[in-house]
Design a protein around this motif. Structure first.
Motif, short mmCIF file in Angstrom:
data_model
loop_
_atom_site.label_atom_id
_atom_site.label_comp_id
_atom_site.label_asym_id
_atom_site.label_seq_id
_atom_site.Cartn_x
_atom_site.Cartn_y
_atom_site.Cartn_z
N SER A 114 0.83 -1.20 0.00
CA SER A 114 0.00 0.00 0.00
C SER A 114 0.87 1.26 0.00
O SER A 114 2.03 1.21 0.40
N PRO A 115 0.30 2.39 -0.43
CA PRO A 115 1.04 3.65 -0.39
C PRO A 115 1.55 3.96 1.02
O PRO A 115 2.59 4.57 1.20
N ASP A 116 0.79 3.51 2.01
CA ASP A 116 1.19 3.74 3.39
C ASP A 116 2.51 3.05 3.71
O ASP A 116 3.41 3.63 4.29
N GLY A 161 5.28 4.71 2.02
CA GLY A 161 5.62 5.93 2.77
C GLY A 161 6.52 5.64 3.95
O GLY A 161 7.47 6.39 4.22
N ARG A 162 6.26 4.54 4.63
CA ARG A 162 7.09 4.21 5.79
C ARG A 162 8.50 3.81 5.36
O ARG A 162 9.49 4.19 6.00
N ASP A 195 10.30 7.04 4.47
CA ASP A 195 10.77 7.79 5.64
C ASP A 195 12.04 7.19 6.21
O ASP A 195 12.97 7.89 6.59
N LEU A 196 12.06 5.84 6.28
CA LEU A 196 13.24 5.17 6.80
C LEU A 196 14.46 5.46 5.93
O LEU A 196 15.54 5.77 6.42
N VAL A 215 14.93 7.98 3.86
CA VAL A 215 15.29 9.39 3.93
C VAL A 215 16.23 9.60 5.12
O VAL A 215 17.26 10.26 5.01
N GLU A 245 14.80 -2.03 11.44
CA GLU A 245 13.57 -1.24 11.33
C GLU A 245 12.80 -1.60 10.07
O GLU A 245 11.57 -1.63 10.05
#
Lengths: 297, 410
Positions: free
Chosen positions: B373-375, B378-379, B382-383, B385, B401
């Motif tokens: 999923s896009p969610d 996204g996680r 973030d990791l 980045v 993680e």
């Protein structure tokens, strides 16, 4: 006869009350209604579309376990405190200086206020270029011969917030100055004459007499600056995009990214509910003290 | 009399499966850059030839801006006639909620099953046996782009794979050249990591992690290799302080950086600066290690509407998008690969030929966007980045993680 008293109360200033109805409805439906809706849906597992499947506090548990959210809050706290103090101090100093019956006051006022006419996006872009080591201030100073000069706050995790702060201050100080100047002009000349006769130095007069008298102006300014701080988003987008890494992430950006990029509405709702709670926790006690208890003349 | 003629003429046309009257069809998309706008123009022209009117609904800004606008118009009861959307599961909820039109019928009458290649393009927008999108083009991300002159001028041979590239990096550093250019925007970090997953880890690893969601495997030694490579990449990227991908490409073109990991759309930048594939720049699909690419790309979706005229116009547009003529001109303008096997590219570059060969040999992996999923994307973003920005973030900690994200992925 006793009945005639009641309608008078209700229908007193009738036209004013009718005129206020649209705003009352807007406030109730748009602000209160949407806030309640958002909070309710933050307890669901809504993704792209709102869903009514209840998940309890899961969204909040995940939110507070997300490092990016914690970093965002910390960043906003640092930015907010510095912004509040520096904007007030700078704004007041500028106003006090301009108030010394200087020449070209209009010109200075315009120059200082001008940045406020720009949107945060434009401000952010301008400062992104200015602070860019390749073609900004660093490059300009280096081309003057100072080869080792380094000034690239936006590309360093430890200083990026100050880079954003500079742009924020540049944008806001002018408005604060204008408000403060209006406040200073509202102080009766006689106050100054009286303190002069008593031989009180000017800085002491400002600190102990003038500033306390300007209380309403300070409160207006405080509200304006604080709301701008909480909303901090476009400046970060234009200047850093939240980087380097997560070093300049802010809560508003977290909410947007969650809702529209990650398509996780409920998580975004949970984050925005927390922002609302934070605002309420600060504002309610203050508003109670300010407008409740005693009446100010 | 004239009117009658038109109607009669229309009736004849209608029998030959063309719409009788011009219908306005609004098509939303976010293709606004030079090459992209030219590409959408090809589809628009093809559609106009059918006698309908193309109402251009370009949305400035990238997908992040356009997607919420498009979804809110569809859910808000003001659907456009058709919309471009990334080929991904992002649409799934709208489809499940019944907002999108099922185009299985068009696909069957036009025989897409035999024409569209690879099959996965159709699979990823098929839900419960029904097809909901029209794939328009393929983009792949697993490419390492190198400026040949940077290497040859410094007494190095042009690397043929990732390991050679890493070995050449110290020499470039000494000369003050950034070995690997990379923009700071978050999606580029995610792209980089997942390219390493496919290219260094291999296609099975990639699918096992994202499709199988095997958290133990994601914490294991195979994936650890990917994280080691990511840490290497992080060192190689140091000093690449630009934001956008095309600014990073500029560093490579100017010879201030050695190479860049980016999707095949970067070719436009090289071409514009007059560099020739094979001579001035090289492309290594799969970083020269595992020559697999993701065959995902863009697609058009049709919101469900009641108006029969608009439905007819949607049918026409669907046909135009996959027709061989449009495919040839469209992919040439966009620098993408076509969604059909039976079209010949017009003077393809060596890099595009490589891409076509890989597609034809079936060395294809599913895109992360269709697997999770896009969610979850996204996680992971973030990791990455955080990982790529902080040299103190160890690959081991990041992998732990990452495994946690995979364990709770959806």
């Amino acid at each position: 006869m006793s009945q005639s008293g009641k309608p008078t109360g209700l229908f007193k200033n009738l036209s004013a009350k009718i005129a206020a109805i649209p705003m009352v409805l807007t406030a109730l439906v748009v602000f209160v209604g949407c806030s309640v809706w958002t909070i309710v849906y933050s307890f669901t597992n809504s993704r792209l579309l709102p869903s009514s499947k209840w998940v309890g506090l899961d969204q909040y548990e995940r939110l507070w376990g997300t490092r990016r959210w914690l970093i965002s809050i910390e960043n906003l706290a640092i930015y907010g405190i510095l912004m509040l103090i520096l904007a007030l101090v700078l704004g007041f100093l500028l106003a006090a200086l301009i108030d010394q019956k200087i020449r070209f006051e209009d010109g200075f006022r315009t120059i200082f206020l001008y940045p406020y006419a720009l949107s945060f996006i434009v401000t952010g872009l301008v400062w992104q270029w200015l602070l860019n080591p390749e073609f900004g201030i660093q490059n300009a100073v280096r081309s003057l011969g100072f080869e080792s000069f380094t000034f690239d706050p936006l590309y360093n995790t430890n200083t990026v917030l100050y880079g954003v702060l500079i742009a924020g201050l540049w944008h806001t100080s002018g408005l604060v100055m204008c408000l403060m100047l209006a406040g200073l002009r509202g102080i009766d000349e006689d106050v100054w004459k009286a303190t002069k006769i008593d031989g009180i130095p000017a800085w002491k007069t400002y600190l102990l007499v003038v500033i306390p008298m300007m209380r309403p102006v300070f409160i207006t300014t405080l509200v304006l600056i604080t709301s701008a701080i909480i909303k901090l988003y476009d400046l970060v987008i234009a200047q850093t995009g939240g980087g380097p890494g997560l070093a300049s992430e802010v809560p508003a950006k977290f909410v947007f990214d969650m809702m529209f990029v990650s398509q996780n509405l409920a998580q975004g709702f949970a984050a925005s509910s927390m922002m609302l709670v934070a605002v309420i926790v600060v504002i309610i006690p203050w508003a109670y003290l300010e407008f409740g208890g005693k009446k100010h003349g | 009399m004239r009117k009658f003629n038109t109607i009669a003429f229309g009736a004849i046309l209608a029998t030959t499966a063309l719409p009788a009257f011009a219908t306005d069809l609004e098509v939303t998309h976010w293709w606004t850059s030079g090459a992209e706008a030219a590409a959408i123009g090809v589809i628009a022209d093809g559609f106009q030839k059918s006698g309908n009117t193309w109402v251009d609904g370009a949305i400035a800004g990238a997908g992040g801006v356009a997607r919420p606008l498009i979804t809110s118009r569809i859910t808000g009861g003001d659907p456009m006639g058709a919309t471009q959307f990334t080929h991904s599961s992002a649409m799934r909820e709208l489809i499940e909620a019944g907002f999108m039109r099922d185009v299985t019928e068009i696909a069957e009458t036009q025989g897409w099953k035999d024409q569209i290649f690879p099959q996965s393009l159709l699979d990823s927008c098929t839900f419960e046996g029904k097809l909901y999108c029209v794939p328009s083009n393929i983009h792949s991300q697993q490419w390492l782009w190198l400026n040949n002159a940077v290497f040859t001028d410094n007494g190095l041979s042009v690397p043929q794979n990732w390991d050679e590239f890493v070995a050449a990096a110290p020499t470039l550093r000494e000369k003050g050249i950034i070995p690997l250019a990379q923009g700071q925007q978050s999606w580029q970090k995610q792209l980089m990591f997942n390219v390493l997953m496919v290219s260094i880890g291999g296609p099975e690893l990639f699918e096992k992690v994202y499709s199988g969601r095997d958290a133990d495997y994601a914490a294991g030694p195979d994936v650890a290799k990917v994280f080691t490579a990511a840490a290497q990449a992080r060192d190689l990227m140091e000093g690449s302080n630009v934001q956008a991908w095309n600014e990073a490409a500029r560093l490579v073109i100017d010879g201030r950086a050695g190479g860049q990991i980016m999707g095949d759309w970067i070719q436009g930048e090289f071409n514009q600066s007059g560099m020739k594939a094979g001579e001035d720049f090289s492309c290594l699909p799969g970083l020269g290690v595992n020559e697999y690419i993701t065959a995902a790309g863009d697609a058009f979706y049709f919101p469900k509407v009641d108006d029969a005229e608009i439905i007819a116009a949607q049918d026409v547009l669907a046909g135009v998008i996959v027709s061989p003529e449009t495919q040839v001109a469209f992919t040439k303008a966009k620098g993408a690969l076509p969604v059909r096997r039976d079209v010949e590219l017009q003077d393809p570059t060596p890099c595009m030929e490589k891409g076509m060969e890989i597609l034809k040999s079936g060395h294809i992996v599913e895109s992360i966007n269709t697997m999770v999923s896009p969610d979850t994307v996204g996680r992971v973003t973030d990791l990455m980045v955080e990982f790529f920005a902080d040299p103190g973030f160890t690959p081991e900690a990041a992998q732990a993680e990452f495994a946690e994200i995979i364990a709770t992925a959806d």
